[in-house]
Design an enzyme around this catalytic site. Structure first.
Site, PDB file in Angstrom:
ATOM      1  N   TYR A  51       0.821  -1.215   0.000  1.00 62.60           N
ATOM      2  CA  TYR A  51       0.000   0.000   0.000  1.00 62.60           C
ATOM      3  C   TYR A  51       0.856   1.267   0.000  1.00 62.60           C
ATOM      4  O   TYR A  51       1.889   1.310   0.665  1.00 62.60           O
ATOM      5  CB  TYR A  51      -0.927   0.029   1.230  1.00 62.60           C
ATOM      6  CG  TYR A  51      -1.766   1.284   1.234  1.00 62.60           C
ATOM      7  CD1 TYR A  51      -2.878   1.368   0.410  1.00 62.60           C
ATOM      8  CD2 TYR A  51      -1.417   2.383   2.010  1.00 62.60           C
ATOM      9  CE1 TYR A  51      -3.631   2.536   0.357  1.00 62.60           C
ATOM     10  CE2 TYR A  51      -2.168   3.545   1.968  1.00 62.60           C
ATOM     11  CZ  TYR A  51      -3.277   3.613   1.140  1.00 62.60           C
ATOM     12  OH  TYR A  51      -4.011   4.760   1.088  1.00 62.60           O
ATOM     13  N   TRP A  53       1.185   5.657  -1.761  1.00 63.31           N
ATOM     14  CA  TRP A  53       0.858   6.619  -2.806  1.00 63.31           C
ATOM     15  C   TRP A  53       1.834   6.651  -3.957  1.00 63.31           C
ATOM     16  O   TRP A  53       1.498   7.129  -5.035  1.00 63.31           O
ATOM     17  CB  TRP A  53       0.735   8.018  -2.192  1.00 63.31           C
ATOM     18  CG  TRP A  53      -0.657   8.314  -1.800  1.00 63.31           C
ATOM     19  CD1 TRP A  53      -1.437   7.570  -0.959  1.00 63.31           C
ATOM     20  CD2 TRP A  53      -1.462   9.402  -2.252  1.00 63.31           C
ATOM     21  NE1 TRP A  53      -2.671   8.149  -0.845  1.00 63.31           N
ATOM     22  CE2 TRP A  53      -2.718   9.283  -1.624  1.00 63.31           C
ATOM     23  CE3 TRP A  53      -1.235  10.483  -3.100  1.00 63.31           C
ATOM     24  CZ2 TRP A  53      -3.747  10.181  -1.832  1.00 63.31           C
ATOM     25  CZ3 TRP A  53      -2.265  11.390  -3.309  1.00 63.31           C
ATOM     26  CH2 TRP A  53      -3.507  11.229  -2.679  1.00 63.31           C
TER      27      TRP A  53
END
Ligand SMILES: Nc1nc2c(c(=O)[nH]1)N[C@H]1C(S)=C(S)[C@@H](COP(=O)(O)OP(=O)(O)OC[C@H]3O[C@@H](n4cnc5c(=O)[nH]c(N)nc54)[C@H](O)[C@@H]3O)O[C@H]1N2
Ligand SMILES: Nc1nc2c(c(=O)[nH]1)N[C@H]1C(S)=C(S)[C@@H](COP(=O)(O)OP(=O)(O)OC[C@H]3O[C@@H](n4cnc5c(=O)[nH]c(N)nc54)[C@H](O)[C@@H]3O)O[C@H]1N2
Ligand SMILES: [Mo]
Length: 716
Positions: A51, A53
């Protein structure tokens, strides 16, 4: 490579030394290790949830590249959901129906609010600092202009938030500062007042909802003898009962938008806050009207209520993953510490997979996950941890193998935000420095070693892939009647701005206009204030309608020892932990530490002055931060921004973080068994002034490479 990994030593991730090896040797070792893990345990022992960005760019997107590679070799254990609004993703389909991502995209536009709303009630504010970004890129910042329209039209804003500055000063919002974590109680009390005073919209409830009677009985306290009255919520929230009642009356008298910040569901029983918000809006009866109803997630990025993407951009095909195992994203420590254990999630009982190899690319779990001391213990468990990074982050420090990868400026790509209307050429500005390579090149080399090069590359180099993704984008644009230039003209040219597909959008207006033609995708086709499905989950803390529960830390005996509510929202000076080592972020620090906002009264009680270094602590951990004494923060709450690179001091028994990362203090219990979402905003702490000289912050120091006797080969 971590020295101990090369020698087969475990248990030292995070504190071990590293040695340099050349790419060929690194990739040979990785290929060998992946083959071993797959032969001994199968692909179900590889965790590629990864996980985070990462960075903008349609082709070089780190997770897409990793997932494509892992799918090529037979799949991996994935993660489901996100840290941003996971409770909404899992819970809202049950009571409103539909994917939550679409809700954000379909939010009522700000110019509509400026035109039609009299009152906007903000739970968790409308933080301008958060609207600077979007995943995949934010090209223009439109919120300030749109809020100016609201100011011109004299729309009234009420800000319920621990931070006054959560709303732009130009809006002259009234500031109410309830105790953090008490919003569900306030929403229930507003609904209770509306019903008690006959201000609720029975016609709306009859036509568009199911289960209102059950919910109203709960509000009235028929079963638990506890009416959810304004007095009841005043006790919990610290607001005055009279103020809550007056707000309910004002909401009923005016065209009112209820806006709930996504951060509010990143807290204990965050699912219930969302359900209470929707239920309150339903009782008010303005859902689907211009400027009325509710929205969750204004200011969660630059675009909600401001702009949308006219059509989907081309994307790197990720292949398919034959491994069914997954974890809800915030169960990473749980999975590593308790493989084989069962847990509840969205009504199901599931088993935690047993992962031996972790590969992380484009995320920083040692910034983003809660209870970092627990995550450190969890990260000692797997046999191998591989991390791709452009920075020597705390996650890189906790890896066995760190692959230095090219940053966005060092590779050619094109950008298109997930919800933006602008396409951005991103020609490479410089070559990758040092030994860094693009992730595509790395996976292609590794795929060759594993005998699947053709499957991974499909015979394309990076440029051929970029042309293919652009061609896909062009083709879709064409079907929308929008001509786009060819790749060579685009990459050499300027950004391309596309038309906004829905400038006057009103959330749920179609449903309101014709509920039988546009039913909600719930079992009843309506908004469910009571859900039989959720009731069938038999959750202790949720009877099938919005329910108030006391946050964990508050109900624990330690609540007296740690009286301050810790809020850890997103930082204005960076994106999460990215570029924390840059000047903008560093300029905002106090003696190199992250600032913690504290109210003057709380500071005086603790003999803390502005600029002091303080210890922030509870039973889970301790960190140092720089005190910023300000009346912008409510008494009883402290605010520590997320994203200071985690910097544990191994000479201290509790591994005190020298830099100020709030996640050494947050808990990893998650929201509830309903959605297992991160609950970062629910933590209690105490603060004291640090006596003596604070230790040096080392988080941004590059690694000191040790010598390894067997590895003297030249770097290549
Ligand atoms: N206490 C608390 N914790 C929180 C939150 C909170 O409110 N409170 N919020 C949560 C939320 S909403 C989120 S979204 C998460 C964010 O958590 P993350 O998304 O994990 O945070 P980032 O700092 O953006 O991490 C991205 C990492 O990817 C690296 N990177 C950038 N580009 C590339 C690339 O091209 N390739 C590779 N391999 N790496 C790259 C960066 O150097 C950086 O280390 O944090 C969560 N954590
Ligand atoms: N500059 C910048 N912008 C960002 C990010 C970033 O890292 N940097 N991250 C982006 C990401 S990934 C996300 S998910 C979004 C997150 O966007 P949000 O989820 O909206 O942001 P948060 O900062 O977690 O919370 C918003 C506000 O809620 C308030 N709040 C916290 N707890 C409570 C409570 O119990 N009650 C009430 N009433 N208020 C409370 C806090 O004061 C906080 O300022 O931001 C995005 N925007
Ligand atoms: Mo997020």
């Amino acid at each position: 490579m971590r020295s101990g990994w090369l020698d087969g030593r475990k248990g030292e991730r995070g504190s071990d030394t590293f040695v340099k090896v050349c790419w060929d040797e690194a990739l040979d070792l990785i290929a060998h290790e992946m083959t071993r893990v797959r032969e001994e345990h199968g692909n179900k022992a590889i965790f590629g949830g990864s996980y985070g960005w990462a960075s903008a760019g349609r082709f070089h997107h780190a997770q897409s590249q990793l997932k494509r590679f892992l799918n090529t070799i037979g799949g991996f254990v994935r993660s489901e959901g996100n840290y941003s609004y996971n409770a909404a993703l899992v819970a809202m389909p049950h009571f409103v129906g539909g994917g939550f991502r679409e809700h954000v995209v379909e939010a009522t536009r700000w110019p509509v609010i400026a035109e039609h709303s009299d009152l906007v009630v903000l739970f968790g504010g409308l933080a301008m600092r958060n609207s600077q970004i979007c995943d995949g890129g934010a090209s223009r910042h439109r919120l300030a202009d749109n809020l100016r329209l609201c100011a011109e039209k004299r729309v009234r804003f009420v800000n319920l938030s621990p931070l006054r500055t959560d709303v732009d000063a130009s809006l002259k919002a009234e500031w109410l500062a309830p105790r953090p974590g008490s919003d569900t109680a306030i929403m229930l009390a507003l609904a209770h007042t509306l019903v008690k005073e006959g201000l609720h919209d029975q016609t709306f409830l009859d036509r568009y909802t199911v289960g209102a009677d059950r919910f109203i009985r709960y509000l009235q306290g028929t079963a638990d003898d506890a009416p959810k009255s304004a007095e009841w919520a005043a006790e919990i929230s610290g607001l005055e009962a009279g103020r809550i009642r007056a707000l309910a009356r004002e909401m009923a008298a005016k065209r009112t938008m209820i806006a709930c910040a996504a951060g509010l569901q990143r807290a204990d029983w965050g699912e219930q806050t969302l359900w209470a918000c929707v239920s309150l809006a339903a009782i008010l009866g303005q859902i689907g009207l211009p400027g009325g109803g509710y929205t969750v997630g204004y200011a969660v990025n630059a675009h909600v209520g401001n702009i949308a993407r006219p059509f989907p951009w081309g994307r790197l095909p990720q292949g398919s993953n034959p491994i069914p195992a997954f974890i809800p994203v915030a169960m990473i420590s749980e999975m590593l510490l308790n493989p084989g254990a069962t847990y509840r999630y969205s009504g199901k009982t599931l088993t935690l997979p047993d992962c031996r190899l972790i590969w992380w690319a484009g995320g920083n779990p040692f910034h983003h996950h809660q209870d970092l001391n627990r995550l450190r213990r969890a990260f000692q468990r797997p046999e191998t941890v591989i991390v791709n990074e452009i920075n020597w982050t705390s996650t890189a420090r906790h890896a066995d193998i760190v692959l230095p990868v090219a940053a966005p400026q060092e590779r050619t790509d094109f950008g298109g935000g997930q919800t933006d209307n602008i396409l951005v050429p991103m020609p490479k500005a410089i070559d990758p420095p040092g030994y860094a390579r693009t992730e595509y090149e790395i996976y292609a080399d590794l795929a060759r070693r594993l005998g699947v090069e053709q499957d991974f590359t499909e015979g394309r180099d990076e440029e051929a892939w970029l042309r293919r993704l652009w061609f896909d984008t062009q083709k879709t644009a064409d079907s929308y009647g929008i001509p786009l230039p060819d790749w060579d003209a685009f990459i050499a040219g300027d950004i391309i701005e596309l038309p906004d597909p829905s400038p006057a959008q009103v959330f749920l207006s179609g449903f309101r206009a014709n509920p039988s033609e546009n039913p909600r995708p719930t079992p009843s086709g309506r908004i469910e204030l009571f859900s039989k499905t959720v009731a069938s989950f038999r959750l202790d803390e949720c009877a099938g309608h919005a329910t108030w529960n006391i946050p964990h830390d508050l109900s624990s005996p330690a609540a007296k020892t740690y009286p301050l509510a810790l809020v850890s929202g997103q930082p204005g000076t960076r994106l999460h932990s990215q570029y924390d080592n840059g000047t903008l972020s560093m300029d905002g620090k106090i003696l190199d530490r992250e600032p913690v906002l504290i109210n003057p009264a709380d500071a005086a009680d603790r003999h803390v002055s502005d600029g002091d270094i303080v210890e922030v602590f509870n039973d889970r951990g301790r960190c140092l931060a720089g005190a910023r004494v300000t009346s912008e923060i409510a008494q009883g709450a402290v605010f520590l921004w997320t994203g200071a690179w985690y910097d544990p001091d191994f000479d201290e028994p509790d591994h005190c973080d020298r830099h100020g990362n709030p996640n050494v203090l947050t808990h990893d219990l998650r929201t509830s068994e309903f959605s297992q979402s991160p609950a970062a905003h629910s933590a209690l702490v105490e603060i004291r002034r640090l006596d003596g000289t604070p230790p040096r912050v080392r988080a941004h120091e590059p690694p000191q490479f040790g010598e390894h006797p067997d590895r003297k080969g030249p770097l290549a």
